[in-house]
Design a protein around this motif. Structure first.
Motif, PDB file in Angstrom:
ATOM      1  N   ALA A  22       0.831  -1.203   0.000  1.00 11.01           N
ATOM      2  CA  ALA A  22       0.000   0.000   0.000  1.00 11.01           C
ATOM      3  C   ALA A  22       0.870   1.259   0.000  1.00 11.01           C
ATOM      4  O   ALA A  22       0.583   2.222  -0.717  1.00 11.01           O
ATOM      5  CB  ALA A  22      -0.924  -0.001   1.207  1.00 11.01           C
ATOM      6  N   ASP A  23       1.948   1.253   0.777  1.00  9.37           N
ATOM      7  CA  ASP A  23       2.858   2.404   0.806  1.00  9.37           C
ATOM      8  C   ASP A  23       3.557   2.577  -0.537  1.00  9.37           C
ATOM      9  O   ASP A  23       3.762   3.694  -1.008  1.00  9.37           O
ATOM     10  CB  ASP A  23       3.901   2.231   1.909  1.00  9.37           C
ATOM     11  CG  ASP A  23       3.289   2.277   3.300  1.00  9.37           C
ATOM     12  OD1 ASP A  23       2.197   2.856   3.430  1.00  9.37           O
ATOM     13  OD2 ASP A  23       3.915   1.734   4.238  1.00  9.37           O
ATOM     14  N   ILE A  24       3.915   1.468  -1.187  1.00 10.08           N
ATOM     15  CA  ILE A  24       4.581   1.541  -2.489  1.00 10.08           C
ATOM     16  C   ILE A  24       3.643   2.145  -3.527  1.00 10.08           C
ATOM     17  O   ILE A  24       4.043   2.969  -4.354  1.00 10.08           O
ATOM     18  CB  ILE A  24       5.068   0.138  -2.919  1.00 10.08           C
ATOM     19  CG1 ILE A  24       6.191  -0.320  -1.990  1.00 10.08           C
ATOM     20  CG2 ILE A  24       5.562   0.161  -4.361  1.00 10.08           C
ATOM     21  CD1 ILE A  24       6.627  -1.746  -2.198  1.00 10.08           C
ATOM     22  N   MET A  25       2.362   1.761  -3.471  1.00  2.05           N
ATOM     23  CA  MET A  25       1.389   2.307  -4.425  1.00  2.05           C
ATOM     24  C   MET A  25       1.202   3.810  -4.218  1.00  2.05           C
ATOM     25  O   MET A  25       1.059   4.560  -5.183  1.00  2.05           O
ATOM     26  CB  MET A  25       0.049   1.573  -4.294  1.00  2.05           C
ATOM     27  CG  MET A  25       0.133   0.108  -4.665  1.00  2.05           C
ATOM     28  SD  MET A  25       0.791  -0.142  -6.307  1.00  2.05           S
ATOM     29  CE  MET A  25      -0.673   0.109  -7.268  1.00  2.05           C
ATOM     30  N   LYS A  26       1.201   4.265  -2.960  1.00  2.00           N
ATOM     31  CA  LYS A  26       1.073   5.702  -2.683  1.00  2.00           C
ATOM     32  C   LYS A  26       2.261   6.467  -3.266  1.00  2.00           C
ATOM     33  O   LYS A  26       2.107   7.543  -3.838  1.00  2.00           O
ATOM     34  CB  LYS A  26       1.006   5.953  -1.181  1.00  2.00           C
ATOM     35  CG  LYS A  26      -0.310   5.590  -0.551  1.00  2.00           C
ATOM     36  CD  LYS A  26      -0.262   5.868   0.937  1.00  2.00           C
ATOM     37  CE  LYS A  26      -1.491   5.338   1.651  1.00  2.00           C
ATOM     38  NZ  LYS A  26      -1.403   5.521   3.098  1.00  2.00           N
ATOM     39  N   VAL A  27       3.434   5.910  -3.106  1.00  2.00           N
ATOM     40  CA  VAL A  27       4.636   6.579  -3.607  1.00  2.00           C
ATOM     41  C   VAL A  27       4.598   6.642  -5.130  1.00  2.00           C
ATOM     42  O   VAL A  27       4.903   7.667  -5.735  1.00  2.00           O
ATOM     43  CB  VAL A  27       5.908   5.854  -3.107  1.00  2.00           C
ATOM     44  CG1 VAL A  27       7.135   6.367  -3.822  1.00  2.00           C
ATOM     45  CG2 VAL A  27       6.052   6.030  -1.609  1.00  2.00           C
ATOM     46  N   LYS A  28       4.209   5.536  -5.759  1.00  2.00           N
ATOM     47  CA  LYS A  28       4.152   5.518  -7.223  1.00  2.00           C
ATOM     48  C   LYS A  28       3.103   6.481  -7.748  1.00  2.00           C
ATOM     49  O   LYS A  28       3.277   7.095  -8.800  1.00  2.00           O
ATOM     50  CB  LYS A  28       3.871   4.101  -7.716  1.00  2.00           C
ATOM     51  CG  LYS A  28       5.075   3.206  -7.677  1.00  2.00           C
ATOM     52  CD  LYS A  28       4.797   1.882  -8.333  1.00  2.00           C
ATOM     53  CE  LYS A  28       6.050   1.021  -8.325  1.00  2.00           C
ATOM     54  NZ  LYS A  28       5.823  -0.265  -8.991  1.00  2.00           N
ATOM     55  N   LYS A  29       1.991   6.629  -7.025  1.00  5.03           N
ATOM     56  CA  LYS A  29       0.916   7.512  -7.460  1.00  5.03           C
ATOM     57  C   LYS A  29       1.358   8.974  -7.402  1.00  5.03           C
ATOM     58  O   LYS A  29       0.983   9.788  -8.241  1.00  5.03           O
ATOM     59  CB  LYS A  29      -0.306   7.317  -6.550  1.00  5.03           C
ATOM     60  CG  LYS A  29      -1.594   7.866  -7.129  1.00  5.03           C
ATOM     61  CD  LYS A  29      -2.738   7.660  -6.173  1.00  5.03           C
ATOM     62  CE  LYS A  29      -3.198   6.214  -6.209  1.00  5.03           C
ATOM     63  NZ  LYS A  29      -4.401   6.004  -5.389  1.00  5.03           N
ATOM     64  N   ASN A  30       2.187   9.333  -6.417  1.00  2.00           N
ATOM     65  CA  ASN A  30       2.622  10.713  -6.239  1.00  2.00           C
ATOM     66  C   ASN A  30       3.847  11.078  -7.083  1.00  2.00           C
ATOM     67  O   ASN A  30       4.302  12.214  -7.046  1.00  2.00           O
ATOM     68  CB  ASN A  30       2.923  10.994  -4.769  1.00  2.00           C
ATOM     69  CG  ASN A  30       1.679  10.922  -3.922  1.00  2.00           C
ATOM     70  OD1 ASN A  30       0.572  11.106  -4.409  1.00  2.00           O
ATOM     71  ND2 ASN A  30       1.860  10.629  -2.642  1.00  2.00           N
ATOM     72  N   GLN A  31       4.382  10.116  -7.839  1.00  6.86           N
ATOM     73  CA  GLN A  31       5.563  10.400  -8.646  1.00  6.86           C
ATOM     74  C   GLN A  31       5.197  11.294  -9.830  1.00  6.86           C
ATOM     75  O   GLN A  31       4.118  11.194 -10.393  1.00  6.86           O
ATOM     76  CB  GLN A  31       6.153   9.105  -9.202  1.00  6.86           C
ATOM     77  CG  GLN A  31       7.131   8.435  -8.294  1.00  6.86           C
ATOM     78  CD  GLN A  31       7.763   7.219  -8.958  1.00  6.86           C
ATOM     79  OE1 GLN A  31       7.214   6.665  -9.900  1.00  6.86           O
ATOM     80  NE2 GLN A  31       8.902   6.809  -8.454  1.00  6.86           N
TER      81      GLN A  31
END
Length: 118
Positions: free
Chosen positions: A73-82
């Protein structure tokens, strides 16, 4: 006349001093300096390193607590904000070309100066 670092003692005081722990230690120290001075010193260094190992362990544990594994879930948040990455944009940003438009202009040479054409 001075006695330097030697302390003056009467015969009775000198015998009492030699019978004491300090007198015996000083006598043995003169015969075997490493055994009575160097060995305790090295022992204190070794024991001190073991004693201080606990303090350094606490420091490393604190640093390890700071670094945590990321779940999905944290990885998806980071990828979304890139932001989107384009190699040409990055190149122009590094060159500073995107900030201002300019053209290279040749500097006029003096009359006697050569053109330096190879």
């Amino acid at each position: 006349m001075s006695f330097g670092a030697k302390k003056f003692r009467s015969r009775r005081q000198q015998l009492a001093y030699e019978a004491s722990f300090a007198g015996k230690y000083q006598k043995h120290l003169k015969k075997n300096p490493f055994l009575y001075f160097g060995l305790p010193f090295c022992g204190m260094i070794v024991l001190g390193s073991y004693w201080l190992a606990g303090f350094t362990q606490v420091r490393f544990e604190r640093d390890d607590r700071r670094v945590q594994e990321m779940n999905e879930a944290d990885i998806m948040k980071v990828k979304k904000n890139q932001r989107k990455f384009d190699i040409k944009d990055e190149y122009y940003k590094l060159q500073g070309l995107s900030e201002e438009e300019w053209e290279p202009v040749r500097v006029k040479r003096l009359k006697d100066e050569s053109e330096n054409v190879w």
